[in-house]
Structure formats: C-alpha cells, structure tokens
Design an enzyme around this catalytic site. Structure first.
Site, PDB file in Angstrom:
ATOM      1  CE  LYS A 213      49.559   3.884  25.889  1.00  0.00           C
ATOM      2  NZ  LYS A 213      48.212   4.450  25.819  1.00  0.00           N
ATOM      3  NE  ARG A 223      51.199  11.516  25.116  1.00  0.00           N
ATOM      4  CZ  ARG A 223      52.148  11.228  25.991  1.00  0.00           C
ATOM      5  NH1 ARG A 223      53.044  12.155  26.314  1.00  0.00           N
ATOM      6  NH2 ARG A 223      52.202  10.052  26.563  1.00  0.00           N
ATOM      7  CD  GLU A 252      51.038  -4.233  33.989  1.00  0.00           C
ATOM      8  OE1 GLU A 252      49.879  -4.623  33.735  1.00  0.00           O
ATOM      9  OE2 GLU A 252      51.286  -3.314  34.785  1.00  0.00           O
ATOM     10  CE  LYS A 267      49.854   3.222  22.203  1.00  0.00           C
ATOM     11  NZ  LYS A 267      48.561   3.730  22.596  1.00  0.00           N
ATOM     12  CB  SER A 293      51.654   8.798  16.431  1.00  0.00           C
ATOM     13  OG  SER A 293      52.154   9.004  17.746  1.00  0.00           O
TER      14      SER A 293
END
Ligand code: PBG
Length: 343
Positions: A213, A223, A252, A267, A293
């Site tokens: 991420k 948000r 990761e 993401k 988004s």
C-alpha cells in the site's frame, strides 16, 4: 503490391523484406479474429465491490467526489449485497463512516463487537450468505486523527496497533467476515492476525494483505467518504510505502506471505501495474489490485466533462489489471461492470 513498393526511402527494402513477411496486423483485421486471439478477459468473477457504510436506516448519502457512489445504512447495504449476489459479484469489501462521537485517539470502537462494520457483516451474511464479505481491520475509520495506527506524541506506535488490529480481526470473524484485509501496513500484523484468528478457532477465515500500500494522492475521495479528510494531519509516509520503491514492495509481500497471508493486494492500482506484474511473476500468489477512489474519480470526472468515453475507459482500466497479472480487482465500478458483462 507491397512486394514491389519500397518502404524505405534509401535502402529500397519492401515491408515484407523488413518484417520477414510477419504481419502482426493479420489477426486484428476483424472483430471475430480479434476475439479469437484475445489473451485476457474480464469477467464478473474478477470483481470485488467496496461499499461505504453509515449509521441509520434507509439512508443513501452521495459521496461528492465519487459520482454514483453512496454511503449506505446497513439495511441499504443488505439490499446492495442482494443485488451484487444476483449479478454474480463474488465479494464485497466494507468501509465504515463511523460517527464522530465514537472516534478516539486509539480507535477503540473497532473492538466493539456491535460496531458498524460488524453489524453490517452480520446483516449481510444473514441475508446473503453466498456472498463473500471482506473486512478491513485498520484503525483509520475509528481514530480521531484519521491515522491507521495508535498515535502517541506524534508517533504511530506499531506494536500496540498490531495488538489492537489482531483483536479487531477476531471481532470481525465472529461477526461472519470471510476475509480479513488489514490495510494499515504495520509491521507484523499478518502474523499476529493469523495467530489471533487460529487461537479463536477461525482457521478458515482468510487474510488478504494490503501488502503493498503506497503513500498516495489517489486516496482523497475515500477520505471524504469515510470522513477522515478533515481529521487527518500530516501524511502516512511512516507506514505506507514510498511510491518510488519497487524492491521494497517485494520485501513487504514476501514478509506478509511468510506470516501467513493467503492473498496479496497492490494499492493504488493503475499507477502501479509494474508492481502487480512483478508480484505475480515473483510470488505466483492470488494477486489483487485496488482501483482506488481517486482513480474512479478521475475517470468519472473526465467522462462527466465529455473528455473521455467513461464506459470504455472503465473497461480498459479493468482489463489492464488482468493483463498485469491480477486475479481480481477491488473497484467501485463493480456493479456497473457486472451489469454490462451480463449484457
Ligand atoms: C486506510 C484506507 C485507505 C483506503 C482504504 N483504507 C487509504 C487512506 O485513507 O489512507 C483507500 C481506498 C480508496 O481510496 O478507494 N486504511
């Protein structure tokens, strides 16, 4: 004809001499031949639909920066889950807009077995048991500062956050969540969640890790949707990945898989197709992308202005994820695409 025409002004070579008679356009000549050789396909089975939750009944609140997306009260979310199941969408991912009065420094409301996420999971699984429910165990919808971790003296406290996230995951599994998807990027969260789930008897609840991420400007509309926009001070660079880094992203993923992640996610999506491809090639694990988004908002805004064909851009962007190696995509377009794919 082509054989005698020289394609090159000085060498005099024909196109056939240049290409060795290989003409890659041959299979593009008609719709039927293009369909025959199409390498990647988008189906309804590729879709995960992220939905926003809000308190109340019979409520659908528009999200300004995401035309066509609504915050849904639990009863409305159940109706949408029924629609999604009928369309064949395999799973939903829920994100709560938590009442401001319930947000605090440590995000303690996430531990409430009857919080908004858990009530929604129970209601959806009771009404539509055949649809998968994916819940996020991150703290940001629950903290008064909008960060994904417990904040002390300006510092995100990793280990304490992990303890809380793992406990929240168990609450979510008790409510019926099928997949826990922690989006907080704390070190050690996957192993801690796996231990906590197993200790509570939830051996078959899966973990989808938001393994890579990135700290990104593309989360803005989200948000607004969950109401962290006005609360968040500073940025998330001490825990999300630097968007300049690819090797670190692989570390990761490797770590999250070692700790027990069943699926991994990249993401945001479209600006990170290189990460998706690399992840699929290096780990060959179920790999997902979150078309976030801001990506949705860009397509919608340009389409609303008549600058692009929104529907075609939507389909092209989703197929790009498949080409890059994704097994599935979290996308706000899910119900619209599913309806189109159903014809
Ligand atoms: C935070 C979280 C984010 C998103 C989902 N969970 C990012 C953020 O607020 O920092 C983004 C989803 C989107 O933009 O669609 N844990």
């Amino acid at each position: 004809m082509n054989r005698i025409l020289s394609a090159h002004p000085t060498s005099g070579r024909s196109v056939d001499e240049i290409t060795g008679s290989r003409r890659l356009r041959r299979m593009r000549k008609a719709d039927w031949s293009r369909r025959l050789v199409q390498e990647n396909h988008l189906t309804v089975n590729d879709l995960i639909w992220p939905i926003f939750l809000i308190e109340g009944e019979n409520r659908r609140e528009a999200v300004a920066a995401m035309p066509g997306v609504f915050r849904l009260s639990v009863d409305e979310a159940v109706r949408e889950a029924e629609r999604a199941a009928k369309l064949g969408i395999p799973a939903l991912a829920t994100f709560p807009n938590v009442d401001l009065s319930l947000r605090d420094q440590t995000g303690s409301e996430i531990l409430n077995p009857d919080n908004l996420i858990n009530r929604a999971t129970r209601a959806i699984k009771a009404a539509v048991p055949e649809i998968g429910v994916i819940t996020d165990a991150a703290l940001d919808p629950f903290t008064s500062h909008g960060h994904d971790g417990i904040l002390r003296d300006g510092v995100i406290v990793n280990d304490e956050t992990v303890t809380q996230v793992a406990a929240a995951a168990v609450r979510q599994a008790e409510a019926g969540s099928d997949i826990i998807a922690p989006s907080d990027m704390m070190d050690g969260r996957i192993g801690a969640i796996r231990d906590a789930l197993d200790a509570a008897g939830f051996n078959d609840v899966a973990i989808m890790s938001y393994a890579t991420k990135f700290a990104s400007a593309f989360y803005g509309p989200y948000r607004e949707a969950i109401g962290t926009q006005g609360l968040l001070k500073g940025d998330k660079k001490t825990y999300y990945l630097d968007h300049a880094n690819s090797d670190e992203a692989m570390r990761e993923i490797e770590q999250d898989l070692d700790e027990g992640a069943d699926m991994i996610m990249v993401k945001p999506g479209l600006p990170y197709l290189d990460i998706i491809r690399r992840a699929k090639d290096e780990f060959a694990m179920p790999t997902f992308a979150y078309q976030v988004s801001g990506e949705y908002a860009m397509i919608e805004a340009a389409a609303a202005n008549g600058w692009i064909d929104g529907e075609k851009a939507m389909l092209e962007s989703l197929l790009a994820f498949k080409r890059a190696g994704c097994d599935g995509i979290l996308t706000y377009f899910a119900p619209r695409v599913a309806e189109m794919l159903r014809g």
